[in-house]
Design a protein around this motif. Structure first.
Motif, short mmCIF file in Angstrom:
data_model
loop_
_atom_site.label_atom_id
_atom_site.label_comp_id
_atom_site.label_asym_id
_atom_site.label_seq_id
_atom_site.Cartn_x
_atom_site.Cartn_y
_atom_site.Cartn_z
N ARG A 31 20.05 50.34 103.11
CA ARG A 31 19.83 51.31 102.14
C ARG A 31 20.38 51.19 101.42
O ARG A 31 20.18 50.78 100.70
N ALA A 32 18.82 52.48 100.15
CA ALA A 32 19.35 52.03 98.96
C ALA A 32 20.50 52.26 98.36
O ALA A 32 21.35 52.24 97.64
N PHE A 47 16.79 55.13 92.74
CA PHE A 47 15.66 55.74 92.90
C PHE A 47 14.78 55.85 90.85
O PHE A 47 13.31 55.99 90.76
N TYR A 48 15.27 55.57 89.58
CA TYR A 48 15.19 55.39 88.60
C TYR A 48 13.62 54.55 88.53
O TYR A 48 12.94 54.94 87.97
N HIS A 49 14.24 53.67 88.97
CA HIS A 49 13.53 52.47 88.59
C HIS A 49 12.39 52.20 90.11
O HIS A 49 11.87 51.44 89.90
N PHE A 50 12.76 52.93 91.24
CA PHE A 50 12.29 52.29 92.22
C PHE A 50 11.78 53.70 93.34
O PHE A 50 12.31 54.75 93.71
N ARG A 51 10.56 54.44 93.63
CA ARG A 51 10.08 55.82 93.62
C ARG A 51 10.43 55.19 94.69
O ARG A 51 10.66 56.88 95.60
N SER A 52 10.68 54.46 95.57
CA SER A 52 11.34 55.36 97.45
C SER A 52 11.44 53.81 98.68
O SER A 52 11.74 53.16 97.18
N ALA A 58 9.48 46.37 99.22
CA ALA A 58 8.14 45.74 98.97
C ALA A 58 8.65 44.70 97.48
O ALA A 58 8.26 43.67 97.64
N GLU A 59 9.16 45.83 96.23
CA GLU A 59 9.35 44.66 95.63
C GLU A 59 10.54 42.94 95.59
O GLU A 59 10.37 42.09 94.69
N ALA A 60 11.73 44.07 96.12
CA ALA A 60 12.46 42.78 96.73
C ALA A 60 11.62 41.83 96.92
O ALA A 60 11.81 40.18 96.00
N TYR A 61 10.77 41.65 98.04
CA TYR A 61 10.33 40.67 98.54
C TYR A 61 9.39 40.01 97.81
O TYR A 61 9.41 38.29 97.90
N GLY A 62 8.71 40.59 96.75
CA GLY A 62 7.58 40.06 95.61
C GLY A 62 8.03 39.03 94.54
O GLY A 62 7.94 38.18 94.81
N LEU A 63 9.69 39.73 94.66
CA LEU A 63 10.01 39.01 93.49
C LEU A 63 11.31 38.01 94.25
O LEU A 63 11.21 36.17 93.34
N TYR A 64 10.99 37.84 95.56
CA TYR A 64 11.39 36.63 96.05
C TYR A 64 10.72 35.40 96.64
O TYR A 64 10.47 34.24 96.38
#
Length: 207
Positions: A31-32, A47-52, A58-64
């Motif tokens: 969880r967040a 949630f200020y940096h990520f909408r949901s 998705a963005e964590a895996y994009g970075l990875y």
């Protein structure tokens, strides 16, 4: 004096902490709030940096995947014969030592079944790895050390076997069984590319 982190630095910190939590808890259980607690910040900062939560995952895996791709490109850029380069690329792909990568990929593959964004991330990453293996195979064919009439199919079969090997290792195969699987992989690569001598991979498990 309080030093505030830049938005970019904070985002990357949150993404890395998210990957750590996924590895520890699994994607469905992360969880967040868990990420926030690990960093000592409030959930509202996440949630200020990520909408949901979905965006966060998705963005964590994009970075990875970007980090993984950078490491592979470094391996590809290093000098060596086609056989040495193929060994280096396959060694980067094979789970050995710290299997963090494969734990995270296994979580992502499960999520990709119902999450189109995750499926797209993994599809692109799979294509990148396969095309890298194919590129080295083509170099070996040009140098007349590899022989195959279908480099793309050979790369696909080799990487698919490694995928299966990786999953089995992550879910608990012991070292002796993993070594056996690597022996089969050596045999398959040798057969696919008509290598003489075979490409040694078994020693990479403990490296």
């Amino acid at each position: 004096m309080i030093v505030r982190k830049s938005a970019s630095s904070r985002r990357n910190e949150i993404l890395r902490a998210t990957l750590d939590q996924i590895q520890e808890r699994g994607m469905n259980a992360t969880r967040a709030a868990d990420v926030a607690e690990a960093l000592g910040i409030s959930e509202s900062v996440v949630f200020y940096h990520f909408r949901s939560r979905e965006d966060l995952m998705a963005e964590a895996y994009g970075l990875y995947t970007r980090t993984s791709s950078d490491l592979l490109e470094e391996a590809m850029a290093a000098p060596g014969s086609p056989s040495e380069r193929l060994q280096r690329v396959l060694t980067a792909y094979i789970p050995h030592g710290n299997i963090r990568d494969w734990t995270l990929w296994l979580e992502a593959w499960t999520a990709a079944r119902i999450d189109p964004r995750m499926a797209d991330i993994l599809r692109k990453q799979d294509k990148f790895w396969r095309s890298s293996v194919e590129k080295v195979i083509l170099e070996g064919i040009e140098a007349r050390v590899f022989v195959t009439d279908n480099p793309a199919a050979a790369a696909w079969r080799i990487t698919s076997m490694i995928d299966g090997f990786g999953v089995q290792l992550v879910v608990g195969f012991n070292t002796r069984e993993a070594t056996t699987l690597l022996t089969w992989l050596e045999h398959e690569v040798t057969r696919e590319l008509q290598l003489d001598p075979p490409l040694p991979l078994r020693g990479q498990l403990q490296n």
